[in-house]
Design a protein around this motif. Structure first.
Motif, PDB file in Angstrom:
ATOM      1  N   TYR A  22       0.809  -1.217   0.000  1.00  0.00           N
ATOM      2  CA  TYR A  22       0.000   0.000   0.000  1.00  0.00           C
ATOM      3  C   TYR A  22       0.846   1.274   0.000  1.00  0.00           C
ATOM      4  N   ASP A  23       2.157   1.138   0.093  1.00  0.00           N
ATOM      5  CA  ASP A  23       3.028   2.291   0.336  1.00  0.00           C
ATOM      6  C   ASP A  23       3.415   2.987  -0.971  1.00  0.00           C
ATOM      7  N   ASN A  24       4.090   4.135  -0.830  1.00  0.00           N
ATOM      8  CA  ASN A  24       4.520   4.911  -1.993  1.00  0.00           C
ATOM      9  C   ASN A  24       5.898   5.514  -1.740  1.00  0.00           C
ATOM     10  N   ALA A  25       6.826   4.684  -1.297  1.00  0.00           N
ATOM     11  CA  ALA A  25       8.184   5.154  -1.041  1.00  0.00           C
ATOM     12  C   ALA A  25       8.920   5.386  -2.356  1.00  0.00           C
ATOM     13  N   GLY A  26       9.990   6.181  -2.281  1.00  0.00           N
ATOM     14  CA  GLY A  26      10.797   6.454  -3.464  1.00  0.00           C
ATOM     15  C   GLY A  26      10.789   7.931  -3.805  1.00  0.00           C
ATOM     16  N   LEU A  27      11.292   8.258  -4.985  1.00  0.00           N
ATOM     17  CA  LEU A  27      11.326   9.647  -5.445  1.00  0.00           C
ATOM     18  C   LEU A  27       9.934  10.029  -5.930  1.00  0.00           C
ATOM     19  N   ILE A  28       9.310  10.951  -5.234  1.00  0.00           N
ATOM     20  CA  ILE A  28       7.929  11.336  -5.513  1.00  0.00           C
ATOM     21  C   ILE A  28       7.867  12.554  -6.423  1.00  0.00           C
ATOM     22  N   VAL A  29       8.760  13.494  -6.205  1.00  0.00           N
ATOM     23  CA  VAL A  29       8.842  14.714  -7.005  1.00  0.00           C
ATOM     24  C   VAL A  29      10.306  14.962  -7.328  1.00  0.00           C
ATOM     25  N   GLY A  30      10.597  15.363  -8.562  1.00  0.00           N
ATOM     26  CA  GLY A  30      11.956  15.786  -8.865  1.00  0.00           C
ATOM     27  C   GLY A  30      12.635  14.986  -9.949  1.00  0.00           C
ATOM     28  N   ASN A  31      13.715  15.571 -10.467  1.00  0.00           N
ATOM     29  CA  ASN A  31      14.525  14.978 -11.523  1.00  0.00           C
ATOM     30  C   ASN A  31      15.721  14.269 -10.895  1.00  0.00           C
ATOM     31  N   PRO A  32      15.839  12.960 -11.066  1.00  0.00           N
ATOM     32  CA  PRO A  32      16.941  12.222 -10.433  1.00  0.00           C
ATOM     33  C   PRO A  32      18.317  12.657 -10.915  1.00  0.00           C
ATOM     34  N   ASN A  33      18.397  13.350 -12.046  1.00  0.00           N
ATOM     35  CA  ASN A  33      19.699  13.766 -12.578  1.00  0.00           C
ATOM     36  C   ASN A  33      20.143  15.148 -12.090  1.00  0.00           C
ATOM     37  N   GLU A  34      19.316  15.806 -11.276  1.00  0.00           N
ATOM     38  CA  GLU A  34      19.691  17.113 -10.745  1.00  0.00           C
ATOM     39  C   GLU A  34      20.839  16.981  -9.749  1.00  0.00           C
ATOM     40  N   ILE A  35      21.758  17.963  -9.784  1.00  0.00           N
ATOM     41  CA  ILE A  35      22.860  18.004  -8.820  1.00  0.00           C
ATOM     42  C   ILE A  35      22.318  18.462  -7.471  1.00  0.00           C
ATOM     43  N   ILE A  36      22.780  17.842  -6.403  1.00  0.00           N
ATOM     44  CA  ILE A  36      22.301  18.160  -5.055  1.00  0.00           C
ATOM     45  C   ILE A  36      22.994  19.411  -4.526  1.00  0.00           C
ATOM     46  N   ASN A  37      22.178  20.370  -4.074  1.00  0.00           N
ATOM     47  CA  ASN A  37      22.702  21.566  -3.417  1.00  0.00           C
ATOM     48  C   ASN A  37      22.706  21.408  -1.897  1.00  0.00           C
ATOM     49  N   GLY A  38      21.732  20.707  -1.388  1.00  0.00           N
ATOM     50  CA  GLY A  38      21.614  20.476   0.047  1.00  0.00           C
ATOM     51  C   GLY A  38      20.435  19.571   0.311  1.00  0.00           C
ATOM     52  N   VAL A  39      20.459  18.882   1.452  1.00  0.00           N
ATOM     53  CA  VAL A  39      19.418  17.913   1.802  1.00  0.00           C
ATOM     54  C   VAL A  39      18.752  18.342   3.102  1.00  0.00           C
ATOM     55  N   LEU A  40      17.433  18.333   3.111  1.00  0.00           N
ATOM     56  CA  LEU A  40      16.662  18.607   4.327  1.00  0.00           C
ATOM     57  C   LEU A  40      15.946  17.326   4.715  1.00  0.00           C
ATOM     58  N   ILE A  41      16.137  16.886   5.946  1.00  0.00           N
ATOM     59  CA  ILE A  41      15.532  15.641   6.415  1.00  0.00           C
ATOM     60  C   ILE A  41      14.374  15.971   7.342  1.00  0.00           C
TER      61      ILE A  41
END
Length: 366
Positions: A22-41
């Motif tokens: 029933y779950d929906n884990a994973g990348l929900i929004v966004g382009n996987p090829n974008e360079i990371i500027n920072g991560v908010l948890i």
């Protein structure tokens, strides 16, 4: 580093194949090829969390709970889910969720609770079945080491705290190459050959099937590889729900409840009647865990710590165990620290922040 590098790493800890149906884990929004500027948890993704990501210069939110849990037919901003998605897309912020897959692994959500409580000998409370496969492959004796090295590198042969686990037995293999064959041993169209071979067996998680088979083909010396796969019904001791462990020293019930309140930073605990016996064995489950009560009882736990218990479900304790409901948010709040520690072990070239935005929808009046 790109978003796909981070998500691939997170899925080493908690493979998406381990999430519930029933779950929906994973990348929900966004382009996987974008360079990371920072991560908010964050525990949750909300409009305010997206705003915090904007202010901190983070372009990916790693959350425990998926913002999209049910199918969306329209995105018009009529509710907080749609507004959060719109705001994230407008500001080029990706949202990734690691939910029940993180609940279902060793060193996941429930293991973090066990760590905070100082539990020892911690293990999965309810291991899952049908998640393992066995590969049997036949290989010349002198090439066995080469093949096993390739299989181990692909993730095969790991059982609990042990790696490079395999079984082999020596025997005699026979084959007759036809005119189109390109045999390692013998000649095309030649006579039947007899070769001293090992029958090699390894176990691996089923989600690694294609990787393990590719490693077998690369590490094997034969043109045609005699092998077969078997799905196993064994319990996978590294995948499942909840956790159970023991305290270094037993505690009186009221002392343990005070200890629990302090360690988990909760303001209130809803619990069943005390049983006037010491607490030593403790079962835990982050989030809604009432489905694990039977497992907690069968394990001999003195107390079961979880959240989201309904009124009538408390009766199911039957004076055999204490149920302690500490709240959904409260039971999972330290998941943020778990994820930050894991990410920071691997990546040092972008900032990783713990969200300071309060997302607990439940408030208490004292």
């Amino acid at each position: 580093m790109r978003i796909k590098d981070l998500t691939a790493y997170l899925e080493e800890l908690a493979p998406l194949s381990y999430q519930e149906s029933y779950d929906n884990a994973g990348l929900i929004v966004g382009n996987p090829n974008e360079i990371i500027n920072g991560v908010l948890i964050s525990l949750d993704s909300t409009e305010d969390v997206v705003e915090e990501a904007i202010q901190r210069g983070c372009n990916i939110i790693v959350a425990h709970h998926p913002i999209v849990f049910k199918n969306l037919k329209k995105i018009t901003g009529k509710n907080y889910v749609e507004r959060t998605i719109i705001k994230a897309i407008k500001n080029d912020i990706a949202i990734y969720a690691t939910h029940t897959n993180l609940d279902n692994v060793i060193n996941g959500v429930s293991f973090k609770i066990a760590q905070l409580l100082g539990l020892q000998q911690v293990r999965i409370l309810a291991p899952k079945t049908d998640l393992l496969m066995k590969l049997v492959v036949f290989v010349p004796v002198e090439s066995t080491g080469q093949l096993l090295d390739a299989l181990y590198a692909a993730g095969a042969g790991e059982i609990g705290n042990y790696s490079q686990c395999s079984f082999r037995v020596e025997g005699k293999g026979t084959f007759k190459p036809n005119a189109k064959a390109n045999p390692t041993i013998g000649q095309s169209g030649g006579p039947m050959e007899e070769v001293e071979e090992n029958r090699v067996e390894v176990i691996f998680p089923a989600y690694l099937k294609n990787i393990v088979l590719a490693a077998m083909r690369k590490g094997h010396v034969y043109e045609e590889i005699a092998h077969y796969l078997t799905a196993l019904g064994n319990e996978n001791q590294e995948v499942g729900s909840g956790a159970i462990g023991i305290l270094l020293q037993e505690m009186a019930e009221t002392d343990f409840l005070a200890y629990l309140k302090q360690k988990m930073k909760v303001s209130v605990i809803r619990h069943t009647a005390l049983l006037d016996k010491p607490i030593r064995k403790v079962a835990v489950c982050g989030g809604a865990g009432s489905f694990l009560l039977g497992d907690a009882m069968r394990s001999g736990a003195d107390i079961f710590i979880t959240a989201d218990y309904k009124y009538h479900e408390f009766f199911d304790a039957e004076k055999r165990i204490i149920i302690a409901d500490i709240g959904h948010y409260e039971s999972e709040q330290f998941t943020k620290e778990l994820l930050k520690d894991y990410i920071c072990k691997k990546f040092t070239n972008f900032a990783v922040h713990l969200s300071e935005t309060p997302t607990n929808p439940v408030k208490y009046y004292y």
